[in-house]
Design an enzyme around this catalytic site. Sequence first.
Site, mmCIF file in Angstrom:
data_model
loop_
_atom_site.group_PDB
_atom_site.id
_atom_site.type_symbol
_atom_site.label_atom_id
_atom_site.label_comp_id
_atom_site.label_asym_id
_atom_site.label_seq_id
_atom_site.Cartn_x
_atom_site.Cartn_y
_atom_site.Cartn_z
ATOM 1 N N LYS A 85 3.530 6.392 4.592
ATOM 2 C CA LYS A 85 2.800 5.118 4.573
ATOM 3 C C LYS A 85 2.577 4.565 5.986
ATOM 4 O O LYS A 85 2.223 3.400 6.154
ATOM 5 C CB LYS A 85 3.576 4.094 3.735
ATOM 6 N N PRO A 123 0.831 -1.214 0.000
ATOM 7 C CA PRO A 123 0.000 0.000 0.000
ATOM 8 C C PRO A 123 0.860 1.257 0.000
ATOM 9 O O PRO A 123 1.870 1.326 0.684
ATOM 10 C CB PRO A 123 -0.817 -0.106 1.287
ATOM 11 N N GLU A 124 0.472 2.233 -0.817
ATOM 12 C CA GLU A 124 1.171 3.515 -0.873
ATOM 13 C C GLU A 124 0.290 4.570 -0.215
ATOM 14 O O GLU A 124 -0.741 4.244 0.368
ATOM 15 C CB GLU A 124 1.491 3.865 -2.333
ATOM 16 N N ARG A 155 13.413 -2.938 -9.067
ATOM 17 C CA ARG A 155 11.969 -2.748 -9.219
ATOM 18 C C ARG A 155 11.652 -2.548 -10.698
ATOM 19 O O ARG A 155 12.472 -2.059 -11.458
ATOM 20 C CB ARG A 155 11.514 -1.479 -8.461
#
Length: 265
Positions: free
Chosen positions: A59, A2-3, A255
């Site tokens: 976050k 989750p961001e 990434r």
Amino acid sequence: MPELPEVETIRRSLEREVLNLQLRDLEVHEPRLLQNCTEKELKRALIGNKVGKLGRRAKFLIFDFGKHSIVFHLRMTGWFSLDRPQKPRLILKFDRKTLYFEDTRRFGTLHLTETKNLSELQPLAQLGIEPFHPSYTLKNFRASLQSPQEIKRSLLDQTKIAGLGNIYACEALFASKIHPERSASSLSAQEVKRLFTQIEKMLERAISEQGTTVDTYRSLDGVGNFQNFLAVYDRENQPCIHCKATIERLEQGGRSSYCCPKCQK
Ligand SMILES: [Zn+2]
């Protein structure tokens, strides 16, 4: 993971459910969750107190119980529920309702701190400027990008700009027409301004759609909807929504980045 928009959505859903409720009891079922306290210390600090405020920094989710606060990071798979999940890691028993924290991969973290020392708490102290915060000004944003590092990696660096993760960094760069492999310090004044504005616009829109649902993300109200509006993220080999060129996937620091080779210079 989750961001910012997902954590903000979760924060709002928790606020509706547990704000001003008194904590009656708690149970820790996953010792790894506790980063800087024991279950006994957690109980002593929190039981009998009300959730006066539900905050967020990047976050991190912050339950403010008055004198003490607890700070959660959900990592990969942490989520909250009002229904008992199969393996709750933490149970918070409030007046009238019980809140469960579940975390399949068990990377989630909880820190206990005195509320007055919140900003000095180790995972929060090193965070950079963040969207929607008064410190998020064009001047500060520009200063945080004075680096030869690739722009995409700068956006993910939480000590520079906090709250962005892979999805929104890719999307903001696409919306700003900036190639993710550009060096941060090579951006023109106009590009910096465009990126600065697009980041907040993107996050605002994602929050209004309750976040992006990938993996196990969900708030107390259910799943998000922003995955239906993603322009480049996870769209390798699909046509660009603007120019029909093929979306490419690049590796950056382990990434995946997604970009349009034609629209993003
Ligand atoms: Zn394009």
